[in-house]
Design a protein around this motif. Structure first.
Motif, short mmCIF file in Angstrom:
data_model
loop_
_atom_site.label_atom_id
_atom_site.label_comp_id
_atom_site.label_asym_id
_atom_site.label_seq_id
_atom_site.Cartn_x
_atom_site.Cartn_y
_atom_site.Cartn_z
N VAL A 534 53.49 1.44 14.14
CA VAL A 534 53.00 2.45 15.08
C VAL A 534 52.97 1.85 16.48
N PHE A 535 53.49 2.61 17.44
CA PHE A 535 53.51 2.22 18.85
C PHE A 535 52.87 3.32 19.68
N MET A 564 69.43 0.68 18.92
CA MET A 564 68.75 1.14 20.13
C MET A 564 68.69 2.67 20.08
N ILE A 565 67.45 3.21 20.04
CA ILE A 565 67.24 4.64 19.88
C ILE A 565 66.44 5.15 21.08
N PRO A 566 66.94 6.11 21.86
CA PRO A 566 66.14 6.69 22.96
C PRO A 566 64.90 7.41 22.42
N THR A 567 63.79 7.16 23.06
CA THR A 567 62.54 7.77 22.60
C THR A 567 62.56 9.28 22.77
N SER A 568 63.26 9.77 23.77
CA SER A 568 63.29 11.22 24.01
C SER A 568 64.03 11.98 22.91
N SER A 569 64.83 11.29 22.11
CA SER A 569 65.58 11.96 21.04
C SER A 569 64.83 11.98 19.71
N ILE A 570 63.64 11.42 19.65
CA ILE A 570 62.87 11.35 18.41
C ILE A 570 62.12 12.66 18.21
N GLU A 571 62.08 13.13 16.99
CA GLU A 571 61.44 14.41 16.67
C GLU A 571 59.92 14.30 16.81
N GLN A 572 59.30 15.40 17.27
CA GLN A 572 57.85 15.47 17.44
C GLN A 572 57.26 16.34 16.33
N ARG A 573 56.10 15.94 15.85
CA ARG A 573 55.38 16.74 14.86
C ARG A 573 53.90 16.75 15.21
N ILE A 574 53.23 17.83 14.81
CA ILE A 574 51.81 17.99 15.15
C ILE A 574 50.94 18.10 13.90
N ASP A 575 51.53 17.96 12.72
CA ASP A 575 50.76 18.01 11.49
C ASP A 575 51.34 16.99 10.53
N GLU A 576 50.97 17.11 9.23
CA GLU A 576 51.39 16.13 8.24
C GLU A 576 52.68 16.51 7.53
N ARG A 577 53.46 17.41 8.07
CA ARG A 577 54.69 17.82 7.40
C ARG A 577 55.64 16.63 7.29
N HIS A 578 56.51 16.70 6.30
CA HIS A 578 57.45 15.61 6.03
C HIS A 578 58.59 15.61 7.04
N VAL A 579 58.89 14.45 7.57
CA VAL A 579 60.01 14.27 8.50
C VAL A 579 61.12 13.56 7.75
N PRO A 580 62.30 14.14 7.67
CA PRO A 580 63.38 13.48 6.92
C PRO A 580 63.83 12.19 7.59
N GLY A 581 64.23 11.22 6.77
CA GLY A 581 64.74 9.96 7.27
C GLY A 581 66.22 10.06 7.64
N GLU A 611 53.91 11.40 16.88
CA GLU A 611 52.74 12.06 16.31
C GLU A 611 51.95 12.76 17.41
N GLY A 612 51.93 14.10 17.36
CA GLY A 612 51.14 14.87 18.32
C GLY A 612 49.79 15.30 17.80
N GLY A 613 49.50 15.02 16.53
CA GLY A 613 48.21 15.41 15.96
C GLY A 613 47.13 14.37 16.10
N TYR A 614 47.43 13.22 16.71
CA TYR A 614 46.45 12.16 16.92
C TYR A 614 45.93 12.21 18.36
N HIS A 615 44.75 11.64 18.54
CA HIS A 615 44.26 11.36 19.89
C HIS A 615 44.49 9.89 20.17
N TYR A 795 42.13 11.76 9.81
CA TYR A 795 41.51 11.72 8.50
C TYR A 795 42.54 11.87 7.39
N LEU A 796 43.66 12.56 7.67
CA LEU A 796 44.70 12.68 6.65
C LEU A 796 45.50 11.39 6.52
N ARG A 797 45.85 10.79 7.63
CA ARG A 797 46.58 9.53 7.63
C ARG A 797 45.89 8.59 8.61
N PRO A 798 44.76 8.00 8.20
CA PRO A 798 43.97 7.18 9.13
C PRO A 798 44.67 5.88 9.50
#
Length: 1053
Positions: A534-535, A564-581, A611-615, A795-798
């Motif tokens: 986690v970064f 080397m992966i641009p950060t702007s191209s990474i998918e955003q999520r706001i809940d615990e849904r599965h993100v494909p690899g 991760e948009g669901g964290y503070h 609380y779901l993924r502490p």
């Protein structure tokens, strides 16, 4: 020299002809609510299913979806479009989405059954492009409703350009309007309604007069609190009532012929103080009490019929003379003219003028504002002189104008800016002036919109001294899940029977994390990790994520490949849904010399998401000012407004020494709450600065902390000093918002304390006015206390404690780097001090403070034990007899135990109401152990890591730490011994003790089966409370038996 003509003698202002401005393109804002699907709805048709449809209502507009026949998990994918009538107040509008069961398809019932609803506010809506699918839990309409399930919505808004088309011509065949219709007055366009929040409900108030503030109230009745939810300073508070207002109940300030207004008590607190009256503060010696104190209240007076309520009601209005100079025209021949502004006590010169490309030298431009301190008592005999001079060596007088300050108009926001005018330049006795100057002059306060950028007479005009508002960057957690690697090009010279040590290293900016050793799969080149890294990533997402695969089998690390992966191209999520690899090919391994040497180095399977669901924590959790998640779609509506008035400081100590040997202080104040930082202007060479600046924040959670710090400005001397010196700390305070009563103004003076290697030192006092505007004890405010403190994903993924502390350090660095790029910059030392970045460092003083906090928390238990011991020993026979009687009543009527305990707690709360804190508490020196700390402990607390002290000092501190750790070790061993003795009762570690214990348990069981439990309880209670003459001074048999039980301490080496 001839006196220049006054303002009354000036000719008529010459108007500058300008082409009519082109009208800006009109836009209309539209809100799109895409109803995607619903899950697990409640069956309502009597056949185990429901035929659901959705109704969305926003801004008095209703839209409906189609009906899905007999489906508990319906899928619509239907967008509903709404037009936003007032985009400026969209954040206050409420979107209500309701789900119903269609009676036409159910065949039973006369109405559509309610299946649940969701309420959202405009502050939660993202722009188009930032939207995401969010699932909301369906809510009840009333307490007795039975609702379940959730609904998935995708909400966003966008602005659309409108084509201005001329209105259609009236056809000739149309009949002219009748005489009756012609006599009817045409309806006037109504101003947009004012939207307020009262008692947790949003509604509209029709505007009565678009130029005057309106107060609605009952005669003699106090109105409920009203909160205007906005980020800027709120307008005058309106008082509304459920009953419709009658005639004569509406009064406007400044209305001709209106009677004197009687404002409610809470409105009187918001009236502006007299312009000439200042806050009176009693000076105390520097070594006095460190506790905050209340500033004596000013004598508030009611606003008269022609006087406007000052919008900055928490601070003292400071009057300034504003002069804004725009440009000149038709001047005499010159090289580079400049402007001089002169008043009584001030004589200022501004830099040379600027010229537009292609314009002549006789039309210079300045576009500069000046703000001079103004006293109304001296305005009758004061004048203002504005003159234009040529630069040396000519130094020619080009002309000037003169104003009588008694004729200068007064401007008070929200008035529009004063229109500039052309004034004829006048010369001296023997010289004639040519040309005109365009300027505007008015008298205002610090609330004027020209004040922040104006040259002020109480502060130098440099970039590091202006008052500014900053915003923290939007931070995300970047989760990198390293799953598997295949086809790695391992070195062929590995020793036999030795598994290669392959690790993955990820880098994002200055952050670097490495995985554990990978486990080999079924075939040699395959490795597995399944580990999360986690970064912290900040917007704009400019950095790239670098993945390195390393072979660390030998002493030298071998690079097997990188990604080397641009950060702007990474998918955003706001809940615990599965993100494909995804499989990523490795590049640039150690086997190839260039891009063509090793075209294939293997591949790596990664799962990436923002991760948009964290503070993202950038403050310590116990002093955090905001708990909202990163994704704006998950934000709850605000519960109130926090208003802070920074009045000034008193008795500051000198922080620097001037060339003459005299001490001085150039102080400014910084306040931080949520994502918003504010900085006051710097007042130079003053030990008692007066800022009188007011700021507001939206409050989403009252259980948060406002931090205010005072600093001495060194960065404004950056160009003059050989090396840049950071700003010095003067002190800071914290105010917890939940400790403030609703709609009450707290005006207090707090001591500024600094703890350094030399000990505790008081640097002065800061004066603040704080008010938390919110509805008191209403559902929207009270439900916040029952909600989780952090967002749902915590609380779901502490995250681990150590991991979260490392991420907080990275977030602090990113916030400091972002604010340092602003103009003027906010120094890293200021950001780290406000965010309390060093709170996790080791300190003997803080360890003692935490120990005494634990002792204070357990003090009530110790006091209760002492009281029971006094009862047992019959120290007060009357009290002991009353306790016997109370015990008999509770045993005989056990159903009274719980009500009695709760009543006792209620009475304790009522009793302590007398001793409640009357003002927000500041820093507590006694609680912090700052007054009794040893010098060596302070020196250790401020030591660097690694230590910079000599070896003998480090050795002595290490020995002291060993002694302290030995005591802690003994205490932990005693706790473990008591727990092991409890386990030894039935573990047969001591056979005789276990036999005795289980035999006693059997005997007690038989007695409890035979004897009524009330009799047993009475016997035990009376035996415990027996008179000392029947007691044995030796320890009881049960305690002796417990102390003889074995523990595992005898097995320790």
């Amino acid at each position: 020299m001839t006196v220049l003509p006054t303002l009354q003698q000036q000719q008529q202002p010459q108007q500058e002809e300008a082409p009519p401005p082109s009208s800006p393109p009109k836009t209309v804002r539209k809100l799109v609510v895409e109803v995607v699907e619903a899950r697990d709805l409640l069956p309502k048709d009597g056949q185990g299913s429901s035929s659901a449809y959705v109704i969305a209502e926003f801004d008095n507009q209703k839209k409906r979806t189609s009906t899905k026949y007999r489906e508990l998990n319906p899928v619509w994918n239907e967008p509903l479009e709404f037009v936003v009538s007032d985009p400026g107040n969209m954040d206050l509008e409420e979107l209500q989405v309701e789900v119903f069961n269609d009676k036409k398809f159910s065949g039973c019932g006369r109405k559509n059954h309610f299946l649940g609803r969701v309420k959202l506010y405009g502050s939660q809506f993202p722009k188009r492009g930032d939207e995401g699918l969010v699932y909301f839990q369906l809510e009840k309409k009333s307490v007795f409703s039975w609702i379940k399930g959730e609904i998935g919505l995708r909400i966003y808004y966008f602005d659309e350009l409108m084509d201005d088309q001329p209105p259609p011509l009236q056809p000739l065949a149309e009949e002219p309007p009748s005489q009756h219709q012609a006599e009817q007055p045409q309806p006037q366009p109504q101003p947009p309604p004012i939207i307020v929040v009262e008692e947790g409900r949003v509604f509209e108030v029709p505007a009565m007069d678009c130029g005057r503030p309106i107060y609605l109230h009952h005669g003699g009745s106090q109105s409920p609190p009203v909160v205007v939810i906005e980020e800027s300073p709120p307008p005058p508070v309106m008082h509304l009532h459920p009953q419709p207002p009658q005639e004569g109940m509406i009064s406007a300030v400044g209305m001709a012929g209106s009677a004197h207004q009687h404002h409610p008590p809470d409105m009187r607190k918001m009236q502006a103080p007299p312009p000439g009256e200042r806050v009176r503060v009693l000076r105390r010696p520097s070594g006095g009490d460190f506790a905050p104190r209340t500033i004596p209240k000013q004598r508030w007076r009611f606003a008269s019929e022609t006087e406007r309520v000052h919008p900055y009601d928490l601070v003292e209005p400071m009057h300034y003379l504003f002069v804004k100079i725009f440009k000149a025209r038709g001047l005499s021949p010159n090289e580079s003219p400049f402007v001089k502004v002169r008043t009584n006590g001030h004589n200022e010169r501004w830099k040379p003028a600027l010229y537009r490309p292609g314009e002549s030298r006789d039309s210079p431009e300045w576009h500069q504002s000046f703000a001079f301190e103004h006293n109304k008592s001296d305005s009758a005999s004061s004048t203002l002189e504005i003159s234009i001079w040529d630069t040396p060596p000519e130094n020619n007088f080009l002309g000037g104008v003169k104003f009588d300050l008694s004729d200068v108009p007064v401007r008070d926001p929200p008035d529009s800016p004063l229109a500039p005018q052309w004034y004829r330049l006048e010369g001296r006795e023997q010289s004639r002036a040519y040309g005109d100057i365009q300027l505007s002059v008015w008298i205002g306060t610090q609330a004027d919109d020209a004040f922040p950028e104006a040259w002020s007479s109480d502060a130098p005009y440099v970039s590091h001294t202006r008052s500014k508002v900053y915003q923290s960057p939007k931070l995300w957690y970047l989760r990198v899940t390293v799953i598997e690697a295949q086809d790695l090009q391992l070195p062929p010279n590995l020793p036999p029977l030795l598994a290669p040590e392959v690790r993955v290293k990820a880098q994002l900016g200055f952050q670097s994390v490495r995985t554990r050793r990978g486990s080999m799969g079924s075939h040699a080149p395959s490795f597995h990790w399944n580990e999360d890294l986690v970064f912290v990533a900040g917007e704009p997402l400019e950095d790239s994520l670098i993945i390195l695969v390393e072979d660390r089998t030998s002493k030298e690390t071998v690079l097997l490949g990188h990604i080397m992966i641009p950060t702007s191209s990474i998918e955003q999520r706001i809940d615990e849904r599965h993100v494909p690899g995804k499989w990523y090919p490795l590049e640039g391994g150690g086997g190839g010399a260039g891009p063509g040497g090793a075209p294939y180095c293997g591949r790596l399977y990664l799962r990436l998401c923002l991760e948009g669901g964290y503070h993202v924590l950038d403050e310590a959790a116990h002093v955090c000012s905001d708990f909202r998640p990163t994704a704006k779609q998950l934000w709850k509506p605000p519960v109130g407004i926090l208003e802070l008035g920074i009045l000034g400081a008193r008795g500051l100590l000198p922080m620097k020494t001037k060339a003459s040997g005299k001490g001085s202080t150039d102080a400014y104040c910084v306040a931080k709450y949520g994502k918003k930082w504010v900085r006051t202007r710097t007042i130079t060479e003053c030990f008692d600065p007066r800022w009188n600046e007011q700021y507001t924040w939206q409050v989403y959670d009252p259980c948060t902390v406002l931090t205010v710090g005072v600093f001495d400005n060194w960065r404004m001397f950056g160009s003059d000093s050989p090396e840049e010196k950071p700003d010095c700390r003067i002190g800071k305070i914290r105010i917890r918002v939940s400790t403030l009563e609703s709609n009450k103004v707290y005006t207090n003076s707090y001591p500024l304390l600094i703890l350094s290697r030399d000990g505790l030192k008081k640097m002065g006092e800061v004066e603040l006015a704080v008010r938390f505007v919110c509805p008191a004890l209403l559902p929207d405010t009270c439900t916040v206390y029952g909600q989780p403190l952090l967002p749902r994903m915590h609380y779901l993924r502490p995250l681990g404690v150590a991991q979260q502390e490392a991420l907080r350090g990275a977030a602090t660095k990113m916030v400091a780097a972002w604010l340092a790029r602003s103009e003027p910059p906010l120094g890293p030392e200021v950001v780290r001090y406000i965010l309390d970045a060093d709170s996790h460092a080791w300190s003997m003083r803080r360890s003692k403070a935490n120990w005494f906090r634990i002792v204070a928390v357990l003090g009530w238990a110790v006091g209760l034990a002492k009281w029971l011991d006094d009862i047992r020993r019959w120290r007060n026979p009357v009290t002991t007899v009353l306790v016997h009687v109370l015990y008999l009543v509770l045993v005989w009527y056990p159903d009274l135990v719980a009500p009695t305990v709760l009543l006792y707690v209620f009475m304790i709360g009522i009793w302590y109401y007398r001793f409640r804190p009357r003002i927000p508490a500041g820093m507590d020196t006694r609680l912090s152990q700052a007054e009794s700390v040893e010098p060596d402990e302070l020196d250790e607390e401020f030591d660097t890591i690694p230590s910079s002290k000599p070896h003998d000092v480090v050795r002595a501190r290490y020995d002291r730490l060993r002694l302290l750790a030995a005591r802690v070790q003994t205490v932990l061993g005693d706790f473990a011994t008591q727990g092991e003795r409890v386990q030894a009762l039935v573990s047969w570690r001591d056979p005789r003790a276990t036999k005795l214990f289980i035999g006693v348990c059997l005997g007690v069981t038989v007695i409890l089966y035979i004897v009524p439990p009330k009799m047993v309880a009475v016997a035990l209670g009376f035996y415990y409370l027996r008179h000392p003459m029947f007691r044995n001074p030796m320890p009881p048999m049960s305690l002796n038996f417990f102390r003889r039980l074995p523990s595992l301490s005898d097995r320790l080496m």
